[in-house]
Design a protein around this motif. Structure first.
Motif, short mmCIF file in Angstrom:
data_model
loop_
_atom_site.label_atom_id
_atom_site.label_comp_id
_atom_site.label_asym_id
_atom_site.label_seq_id
_atom_site.Cartn_x
_atom_site.Cartn_y
_atom_site.Cartn_z
N ILE A 44 0.86 -1.19 0.00
CA ILE A 44 0.00 0.00 0.00
C ILE A 44 0.89 1.23 0.00
O ILE A 44 1.81 1.36 0.82
N LEU A 45 0.65 2.13 -0.97
CA LEU A 45 1.28 3.45 -0.97
C LEU A 45 0.25 4.42 -0.38
O LEU A 45 -0.81 4.68 -0.99
N MET A 46 0.53 4.96 0.79
CA MET A 46 -0.48 5.67 1.58
C MET A 46 -0.16 7.16 1.69
O MET A 46 0.89 7.56 2.23
N ASP A 47 -1.09 7.98 1.15
CA ASP A 47 -1.02 9.42 1.39
C ASP A 47 -1.46 9.67 2.85
O ASP A 47 -2.24 8.90 3.41
N ILE A 48 -1.00 10.76 3.45
CA ILE A 48 -1.34 11.01 4.86
C ILE A 48 -2.63 11.84 4.97
O ILE A 48 -3.58 11.46 5.66
N GLN A 49 -2.65 12.96 4.32
CA GLN A 49 -3.80 13.87 4.45
C GLN A 49 -4.83 13.54 3.37
O GLN A 49 -4.64 13.82 2.19
N MET A 50 -5.95 12.88 3.80
CA MET A 50 -7.04 12.50 2.89
C MET A 50 -8.38 12.73 3.60
O MET A 50 -8.46 12.70 4.84
N PRO A 51 -9.45 12.92 2.82
CA PRO A 51 -10.78 13.09 3.43
C PRO A 51 -11.30 11.77 4.00
O PRO A 51 -10.73 10.71 3.73
#
Length: 918
Positions: free
Chosen positions: A840-847
């Protein structure tokens, strides 16, 4: 009466006619050439009795007819004893069945000469029962001799045919039948008595040979043309043979009635011919393959008989005929002493002696001359005297010889022009040359020095060492350098440095040594002085170190008491003024203690007693421990302390942690001391990895007062300071940077300082460090994983920004990966329940749900262990100090700060593939 008279007249006429007939008969019988007529019978006792003998008996046997008629044994006694019994047996046979008696007898005449006679007679029985033979005896000696001669010739011919493999044959054109001699049968490996038809005879020949025979016979029959053919056959015994057959047509009444001929076995001749042809071919190939020009000429006249291709090339001729039209003298320059007459002399000398070899001046077809090496050999070919000459173009050799002479002259000129003492030796270790400088130095002549003579001048104390060293190096063919004392022309011994190098010829073969010697007497004296000075300096340094150690011990003891009392005093009630005095005393004591430590460290480094230790340490922990020491001082001065550690820097390394801390302590301490406003920054980054080990750059950057460029080098000297006035603003002994430089050098590193007055200073330290085994193995796995092609992975990309999501997804898919997209953390959880992913490539700031919350939710799951442990890499714009650690603490496996390069992304994917992330 008339009748009687008539009868009487008739009877008389008959008698007369009978007498006349008898006369004619006797006349004929007596005149038969080489024959006579006889009539005889045998008495009851077997004695022959001749009833009639013509006159020829006397001519042929030397016996009178009357004597033989009286005693027939006179004629019988002339019969050869070897044939007598055969004759008697033939007579008995003739009596028995009244058959003709025919026989050839060898008889000895009355004069002793043996002659051959043929007896031909026919018996008839009389009324009284007696048998009378009427016959003719003929002298056939000439005929018998002819027959015997023919027989002997036939036998000789048969023997010759057998020896030569030659047989005769005849072919009847009308009957199409053929006959051959026994030798022809033997050629075909058939019995001489075996009858073979023409068709059978032709079947022994191979198809091409049969076609030749058919064509030749047709031409012989139609055109009366003879033929001569060589044919290949397979005999009755299966042997391959070659034969030669010659046919001649026989013409009668204008037509060919038969063909007669001979056939000869030429198999051995054919083999010899083939062998000769192959030998000639090999000879020609060898003759023309050699690079030397070869001539074959008559010994007496010098006329050329043959030359090879190399000769045409070397002498510039276009054809062999052009060369052979002349003689060997045309190929010489004819300039003294290379004249034709001299060439002929050498040819004669070569013919009467052994091989002759000499240099000669040859002439090409265009008239140019060139040097050759001639080798002459004599030979007898076909009973004739021949000279074989080989010429080798030695133009290059002559040039090399000239160059060698010039080089030798040049060498001797150079050798004698310099001051070096030069010598050379051969492969036998005997010296064969000394230049003038050597001879002037020793005061001896060349003859005295040659061989081992030069060794007489070596100092007796150095002789054995010098000789053993020279022999050892000579046997190893190694260059050498040795110092020894050699007697000077003034009688004194002077030190020389002898530099010897092996010599080799152009082929690489060892040919001896060449040596260059220099008078180093003054240098030896200086070295002795330097050694003494070094020993004195070492003694002084040791004394200094001992003094410092003693002084340190003597000072630290009371200083420790002072500091202890100050600390005790701090624990008692003090007014502000007293507390200030105690604090000042503690600060001064601490400075004094650090000064003592620096002095001892400097002493240990200078004396070589500083020993580095190798231990594992953390780069971050090392930086933080040093920063803690200067937090108070930096706050008091209002300056910032900052650090920047490259993410690529290994978290754990091997090195002497205490000495690294000492380096950073001194550098940061100096930076804080000389910086009044701004900041002091520590940066650490790996420059590169060599064999898996990091080369680390540590930089301390300040915004302090700076240092003049001309004073930078002085700062690394002990007790050196930028400020040297009596009203110094900054305190210190000036040992810090000196110790730093020496520690860096001790660690095989480098230190560089860059400074601008009133702007600040940057100090860069480059040190080779090591990785702990566990981290080194992990890095090896990482590197090996990057080197290998990465399999396609199933990747879940969590990214709410459409542009970033599209770009990243495209890059990954082009790299062979399968990518699914989620725009918030909740979608990540939902997709993870439904599908299987590798990463998983995970962005930090998401809705809806951010990346940190999603990561914690995944790690908290217990139903599916495989999904709980899935690698999660943060891919975020949060890149401040401490962000990475925060995300890792939340359960993420790796960290990438935006903007993300494909190289960084591939590196993280490779770590996942190898099972090494973090």
């Amino acid at each position: 009466m008339t009748l009687i008279r008539l009868h009487s007249a008739s009877h008389e006429e008959l008698l007369n006619r009978l007498a006349e007939s008898e006369d004619r008969f006797r006349l004929v019988c007596d005149n038969l050439p080489d024959s006579y007529v006889y009539q005889f019978t045998l008495e009851p006792d077997g004695t022959p009795r001749f009833l009639f003998l013509s006159a020829g008996i006397e001519r042929l046997h030397g016996l009178s007819a009357e004597d033989v008629m009286r005693d027939g044994r006179l004629l019988y006694n002339q019969v050869s004893p070897a044939q007598f019994q055969e004759m008697k047996a033939n007579q008995v046979a003739s009596i028995k069945d009244l058959s003709d008696f025919v026989m050839k007898l060898s008889m000895r005449r009355a004069d002793g000469v043996w002659r051959w006679f043929q007896i031909s007679s026919r018996p008839r029985r009389l009324a009284d029962g007696r048998i009378i033979w009427d016959g003719v005896i003929t002298d056939i000696s000439e005929q018998m001799e002819s027959q015997q001669e023919i027989q002997r010739a036939s036998e000789l011919l048969e023997q010759a045919g057998e020896i030569a493999g030659l047989g005769g044959w005849e072919f009847n054109v009308k009957t199409l039948q053929g006959t051959w001699t026994s030798q022809v049968a033997r050629i075909h490996d058939l019995a001489s008595s075996e009858k073979v038809s023409v068709e059978q005879g032709l079947s022994f020949y191979i198809e091409t040979s049969r076609e030749k025979i058919a064509s030749a016979v047709q031409d012989a029959v139609d055109l009366a043309l003879p033929y001569d053919l060589e044919l290949e056959m397979l005999t009755a015994a299966g042997n391959k043979k070659w034969v030669r057959t010659v046919g001649r047509p026989v013409v009668e009444d204008g037509q060919v009635v038969k063909i007669t001929g001979v056939i000869q076995d030429v198999t051995e001749m054919k083999k010899a011919e083939i062998s000769l042809r192959e030998s000639e071919q090999r000879y020609r190939e060898i003759f023309n393959a050699t690079s030397e020009a070869i001539f074959i000429s008559e010994a007496d006249t010098g006329r050329l008989l043959d030359v090879n291709d190399a000769m045409l090339t070397m002498y510039g001729y276009h054809s062999k005929e052009a060369v052979l039209a002349g003689n060997i003298g045309d190929l010489s320059s004819n300039e003294e002493p290379f004249t034709e007459a001299e060439a002929q002399k050498r040819i004669v000398a070569a013919f009467h002696g052994e091989r002759l070899q000499f240099d000669w001046q040859a002439k090409r077809h265009d008239g140019t001359v060139f040097p050759v090496e001639i080798t002459l050999r004599h030979s007898i070919i076909g009973g004739r005297k021949r000279i074989i000459a080989a010429a080798r173009d030695i133009t290059e050799r002559k040039r090399a010889e000239t160059a060698l002479r010039e080089s030798e002259h040049h060498f001797r000129t150079l050798a004698n022009a310099g001051t070096a003492l030069i010598w050379t030796s051969g492969p036998d270790m005997l010296c064969d040359y000394f230049n003038d400088a050597w001879l002037d130095f020793t005061g001896r002549n060349l003859e005295q020095e040659l061989g081992h003579g030069w060794a007489e001048g070596v100092h007796p104390d150095d002789f054995d060492r010098c000789q053993n060293f020279y022999l050892a190096k000579f046997n190893l063919r190694e260059a050498f350098e040795i110092e020894y004392r050699l007697r000077h022309a003034d009688g004194s011994y002077r030190w020389i440095l002898d530099l010897g190098n092996p010599r080799h010829d152009s082929a690489g073969a060892f040919i001896g040594y060449i040596g260059h010697c220099y008078d180093i007497t003054e240098r030896k004296h200086n070295e002795q002085a330097l050694i003494q000075a070094k020993e004195d300096a070492e003694a002084a340094n040791n004394a200094k170190s001992s003094f410092l150690a003693n002084m340190s011990h003597e000072i630290r003891t009371p200083l420790n008491g002072i500091m202890a009392m100050m600390q005790v005093l701090e624990m008692t009630p003090l007014n502000p003024e007293q507390a200030k005095y105690v604090s000042m005393a503690m600060t001064s004591s601490d400075r004094l203690a650090r000064l003592l430590t620096d002095l001892l460290d400097l002493s240990r480094i200078e004396s070589g007693r500083m020993v580095l230790r190798e231990e594992e340490f953390g780069a971050r922990e090392l930086c933080e421990s040093v920063f803690e020491l200067f937090l108070v001082a930096s706050r008091e001065k209002g300056i910032k302390l900052e650090s920047s550690l490259d993410p690529a820097l290994p978290p754990r390394m091997l090195g002497d942690e205490s000495r690294l801390r000492q380096i950073l302590f001194n550098l940061i301490g100096n930076a804080v001391k000389f910086t009044n406003t701004g900041s002091v920054t520590l940066e650490m980054t790996p420059l590169r990895f060599e064999n898996g080990q990091p080369l680390v750059l540590m930089s301390v950057i300040d915004t302090g007062i700076g240092i003049p460029t001309e004073r930078l080098d002085e700062l690394f000297q002990p007790f050196s300071q930028v400020e040297t006035s009596y009203t110094r603003k900054y305190q210190g002994a000036g040992l810090g940077l000196s110790i730093v430089r020496r520690l860096v050098e001790l660690m095989d590193g480098h230190i560089i300082m860059d400074s601008v007055p009133d702007e600040g200073t940057s100090v860069h330290v480059i040190l080779p460090l090591k990785l702990p085994p566990a981290l080194l193995n992990a890095r090896d796995r990482e590197n090996s994983g990057q080197d290998k092609p990465m399999r396609g992975m199933r990747i879940l990309l969590a990214e709410d920004d459409w542009a970033n999501a599209f770009a990243t997804k495209t890059l990954l898919e082009k790299s062979g990966h399968e990518v699914s997209l989620a725009v918030n953390g909740q979608e990540v959880l939902d997709l993870l329940e439904k599908q299987g992913f590798d990463l998983i490539l995970m962005d930090i700031q998401m809705p809806v749900m951010d990346g940190v919350a999603a990561t914690r939710a995944i790690r908290a799951k217990t139903s599916q262990a495989s999904r709980k442990d899935i690698p999660i890499i943060a891919m975020t714009a949060f890149a401040m100090r401490g962000d990475k650690d925060k995300f890792l603490d939340a359960g993420m496996s790796g960290y990438l700060s935006k903007p993300v390069t494909m190289k960084d992304l591939q590196s993280e994917l490779a770590k996942v593939a190898q099972g090494f992330v973090g």
